[in-house]
Enzyme design. Structure first.
Site, PDB file in Angstrom:
ATOM      1  N   GLY A  50       0.809  -1.216   0.000  1.00  0.00           N
ATOM      2  CA  GLY A  50       0.000   0.000   0.000  1.00  0.00           C
ATOM      3  C   GLY A  50       0.843   1.267   0.000  1.00  0.00           C
ATOM      4  CD  GLN A 151      -6.800  -0.955   7.518  1.00  0.00           C
ATOM      5  OE1 GLN A 151      -7.561  -1.851   7.876  1.00  0.00           O
ATOM      6  NE2 GLN A 151      -5.527  -0.923   7.883  1.00  0.00           N
ATOM      7  CB  THR A 209      12.209  -9.435 -10.920  1.00  0.00           C
ATOM      8  OG1 THR A 209      13.263  -9.191 -11.853  1.00  0.00           O
ATOM      9  CG2 THR A 209      11.717 -10.869 -11.077  1.00  0.00           C
ATOM     10  CB  CYS A 296       6.458   5.588  12.794  1.00  0.00           C
ATOM     11  SG  CYS A 296       7.547   5.947  14.164  1.00  0.00           S
TER      12      CYS A 296
HETATM   13  N1  PLP Z   1      -3.031   2.778   3.710  1.00  0.00           N
HETATM   14  C1  PLP Z   1      -3.709   2.382   4.791  1.00  0.00           C
HETATM   15  C2  PLP Z   1      -5.091   2.914   5.015  1.00  0.00           C
HETATM   16  C3  PLP Z   1      -3.144   1.476   5.699  1.00  0.00           C
HETATM   17  O1  PLP Z   1      -3.816   1.098   6.784  1.00  0.00           O
HETATM   18  C4  PLP Z   1      -1.834   0.995   5.443  1.00  0.00           C
HETATM   19  C5  PLP Z   1      -1.169   0.082   6.364  1.00  0.00           C
HETATM   20  O2  PLP Z   1      -1.495  -0.061   7.514  1.00  0.00           O
HETATM   21  C6  PLP Z   1      -1.173   1.438   4.278  1.00  0.00           C
HETATM   22  C7  PLP Z   1      -1.797   2.329   3.445  1.00  0.00           C
HETATM   23  C8  PLP Z   1       0.216   0.952   3.959  1.00  0.00           C
HETATM   24  O3  PLP Z   1       0.139  -0.341   3.403  1.00  0.00           O
HETATM   25  P1  PLP Z   1       1.402  -1.323   3.418  1.00  0.00           P
HETATM   26  O4  PLP Z   1       1.586  -1.762   4.837  1.00  0.00           O
HETATM   27  O5  PLP Z   1       1.013  -2.448   2.508  1.00  0.00           O
HETATM   28  O6  PLP Z   1       2.568  -0.549   2.909  1.00  0.00           O
END
Ligand code: PLP
Length: 359
Positions: A50, A151, A209, A296
């Site tokens: 994400g 989410q 990759t 964090c």
């Molecule tokens: N966006 C939201 C709403 C999230 O809750 C999170 C992770 O907790 C992310 C983005 C980041 O995703 P990732 O952990 O796959 O990098």
């Protein structure tokens, strides 16, 4: 599935038999995810998760300005901050829903094209935004919409076409799949370039990759998660029981997003004066994992910007909120255990503050 992929390996870009097999695995997973999202397979590019998907959408587009909601994930906020573009923040109301009148006004004042980034479901409260209505407003004003659905996907039905976003981020580990793999869905008609350049994989939109085992696991996890969305929705009964019991123990508790549509598995609440961090520690001692604020990579917990944005007294409550996420394996006894541990912590804290007041 993943173990088999790790054992056989193969580079999806190689032309020999092993490579062709690996390519088939990647494309099968892409097709499964496209079916689940009601988008075209070629609209999906695989990423490392994400965070990368959000960075790609916010830092690799043709926008001249950005608008974010006040409750976006840090990966959106930080990507916007380094994008070099002017950023406006649209407020949310006390339920955590985007203020549509404020958004409309900001759209009128922004340099076009503007990219608006609004999440589908919030990671701290589970509150679900009316993305289709937001997409219509954004498009009417000539902007583009990015939606962080990390989410939401796998927990509620997510239909890319119905939502109407131009970009959408998803992540495997939020729906029971492996860590370190995700995707960015990009509407076919949106011209794109790449944030990560190199060998030109993923239709030239994300080089490197592909994570073969991760992608295979992602596809399998999506299939399983979307097949049982109604089972997932039943978690709301556990969540509501938890909140009712907490409200009996602490009538002053506030439950964020409780009055609007939210994910079935999420409860976020605060008691004035009861620090989030000590609640997390007390629950941890009882063997229960809950979170407070946003953690964090250093493990340092900072007060929640989401709670601060939601309520008139949000700033003072942002250090007190905890969030409880129920999962596919949650059973009734887990709720009993949590209520018991939380009651003991609450009563201890109240006794201590009464003693301090007497001294
Ligand atoms: N966006 C939201 C709403 C999230 O809750 C999170 C992770 O907790 C992310 C983005 C980041 O995703 P990732 O952990 O796959 O990098």
């Amino acid at each position: 599935m993943m173990t088999a992929m790790l054992a056989t390996g193969g580079n999806p870009s190689s032309v020999h038999a092993r490579g062709r097999q690996a390519r088939q695995t990647v494309e099968r997973a892409r097709a499964k995810i496209a079916t689940a999202l009601n988008c075209k397979p070629q609209e999906i590019i695989f990423t490392s998760g994400g965070t990368e998907s959000n960075n790609t959408a916010l830092r690799n587009n043709r926008a001249k300005s950005l608008i974010l909601s006040a409750i976006e994930h840090d990966s959106v906020r930080a990507a916007a901050a380094v994008s070099g573009l002017p950023v406006s923040i649209v407020p949310v109301d006390r339920h955590g829903l985007v203020d549509m009148a404020a958004l409309e006004k900001m759209l009128g004042e922004s340099e076009m094209p503007v990219l608006v980034s609004i999440m589908l479901a919030n990671n701290e409260t589970g509150v679900i935004q009316p993305i289709a209505a937001i997409a219509s407003l954004v498009h009417e004003k000539g902007g583009l919409l990015h939606c962080d659905a990390v989410q939401a996907f796998g927990k509620i039905a997510v239909d890319f076409r119905t939502l109407g976003a131009d970009f959408m981020s998803i992540s495997a580990h939020k729906l029971g799949g492996p860590h370190g793999v995700g995707a960015l869905v990009i509407r076919e008609s949106v011209p794109g370039s790449a944030l990560i350049v190199g060998g030109g994989q993923e239709l030239g939109r994300r080089s490197g990759t592909e994570n073969l085992a991760g992608i295979a696991g992602f596809g399998a996890a999506v299939e399983i998660a979307v097949a049982d969305l109604s089972g997932y929705a039943k978690l709301a009964a556990f969540r509501d029981r938890l909140e009712n019991e907490i409200a009996v123990i602490a009538p002053e508790a506030q439950f964020f997003g409780a009055g609007v549509a939210r994910l079935a598995n999420t409860s976020c609440f605060a008691v004035p004066g009861l620090a989030g961090e000590t609640q997390v520690m007390a629950m941890d001692i009882a063997g229960i994992c809950v979170s407070s604020g946003s953690a964090c990579s250093s493990g340092k917990v900072t007060p929640s910007h989401v709670i601060a944005a939601m309520a008139a007294d949000g700033k003072s409550l942002s250090g007190s909120a905890i969030r409880v996420s129920l999962g596919w394996q949650t059973v009734a006894e887990d709720i009993d255990l949590l209520v018991k541990a939380w009651r003991e912590h609450y009563q201890r804290s109240r006794t201590r503050s009464t003693q301090r007041a007497v001294e």
